[in-house]
Scaffold this active site. Sequence first.
Site, PDB file in Angstrom:
ATOM      1  CG  ASN A 299     -29.032  -7.707   9.707  1.00 48.20           C
ATOM      2  OD1 ASN A 299     -28.642  -8.861   9.725  1.00 48.20           O
ATOM      3  ND2 ASN A 299     -30.314  -7.425   9.614  1.00 48.20           N
TER       4      ASN A 299
ATOM      5  N   PRO B 158     -23.282 -12.425  12.536  1.00 48.86           N
ATOM      6  CG  PRO B 158     -22.856 -10.140  12.864  1.00 48.86           C
ATOM      7  CD  PRO B 158     -22.274 -11.382  12.247  1.00 48.86           C
ATOM      8  CB  ALA B 159     -25.956 -10.906   8.743  1.00 51.88           C
ATOM      9  CB  CYS B 160     -31.231 -11.508  10.248  1.00 49.72           C
ATOM     10  SG  CYS B 160     -30.942 -10.881  11.907  1.00 49.72           S
ATOM     11  CG  PHE B 161     -28.241 -13.876   5.125  1.00 52.76           C
ATOM     12  CD1 PHE B 161     -27.660 -12.689   5.544  1.00 52.76           C
ATOM     13  CD2 PHE B 161     -27.522 -14.719   4.292  1.00 52.76           C
ATOM     14  CE1 PHE B 161     -26.370 -12.355   5.147  1.00 52.76           C
ATOM     15  CE2 PHE B 161     -26.230 -14.394   3.891  1.00 52.76           C
ATOM     16  CZ  PHE B 161     -25.656 -13.212   4.320  1.00 52.76           C
TER      17      PHE B 161
END
Length: 466
Positions: free
Chosen positions: A419, A379-382
């Site tokens: 996050n 789910p992390a934004c990278f």
Amino acid sequence: MAHDEDDQQTDQDDQRTQVLPTGAAAPAARRDQAVRAAVEQGVVGPAAPLAGLLDIAGIRASAAALRDAFETVTPPGTPVLHAFAVKATPLVPVLRLLRSSGIGAEVASPGELALARAAGVTPADTVLDSPAKTPAELRQALALGIAVNADNPQELARIDSLVGSAPTGSPVGLRVNPQIGGGAIGALSTATPTSKFGIPLRDEGAREWVIGACLDRPWLTRLHAHSGSQGMPLEMMVRGVGATYELAEEINERAGRRQIDTIDIGGGLPVNFGSDEESPTHAQYARRLKARLPGLLDGRYGLVTEFGRSLLAKHGTLLARVEYAKKAGGRPIAVTHAGVQVATRTVYAPLSWPLRIAAYDAKGRPKSGPAVGQDIAGPACFAGDLLAENRPLPLLEQGDYVAALDTGAYYFAAHYSYNSLARPGIYGFTTHADEVRFAAAREPQTVDEIVAEAGGGAERDALRYL
Ligand SMILES: *Cc1c(COP(=O)(O)O)cnc(C)c1O
């Protein structure tokens, strides 16, 4: 020659020890049963899309097998402390479970020591390592009577003054680095020539310095080496222990008495992340030590071990719901809630830390179907937040579940708060015929807790009025 015979013997022995007691389900069957029950009982679901599961029977069996492995190769009455490396799974209920199986704790920070104490691990069953102990930590450990391994000459000087000013019941040891070389994973190799841990025995003058330091201090009674780690061949681990044993023999000969009475061989037994087979086993390692270093195990020395990963890894399952199933550039992608926050090493170093992934349907049943290469994303934004890349699995759909296997150590219990992702709940499970029971070992972190830990309480205006 002798080596080959020995290995053959070891292989035969292992086939014997892998036979399961009648009536006991194999670990993989227990895991499937637990996943199904976790979905049915709502341990995971739309509102709780991520959880860590711990197989209690598996943990108990590993603890018993570890004790048995060393009892088998030492005379009755040999003092052996198995100190679980708390960093592997820093949870009080796990430490308490292990304690009830006769396992102590190896701690390397004030937090880990506090966890061991909260679990009721006694000072006599606790060992303090860590390369950066403050004077206050050393004072506390010596006051409690916890075994302390000094990492370097400056730390030994601090201990000198503490031992001089107050009596202590703590056994004190020196950590040495046999400098036998690294394993397959550089960042985890503790016995390279330039490793930051312990006193480098092969550096010029270092060995003589260690011997002199011991002869000057009658209370220095232990040597410690932790030269194993994931990616390290057994034979190299044995060599590291061997160098430590030989040093103890030399010190005792020069001292004219058995000054070094205990050898702490550390942990670092590698874990097989490729299948459900436990390989190598603690028994294999103990037998190999016995064959190569009979004098270490003949009862003259007490022993301390510090296994972490090899006790817990195979008993943990990270279970995550597939929030979305999508496609990019022709590649199917399952977007889940398991990513860098719970599988940090795998996400940042995927080649060193590949994880097995099992696919389950929305009811928690093993999913079947033709294998399709797909990404299991977190789910992390990278972009690199992937548990697995192009992994052949039955095509995952929205609402299915994925399980990352062998994650009981250094994964979901070692959270990384990228996050501001919440720490998931961790649940122990037992299976009894058709029934699966769960108990929370750690409740899921709430968003209120995240806010409070991020300075959302009294510190809220701290920067505005500075
Ligand atoms: C990390 C560590 C251990 C445990 O290592 P595992 O690979 O988990 O068995 C034991 N002793 C020391 C000093 C450690 O740093």
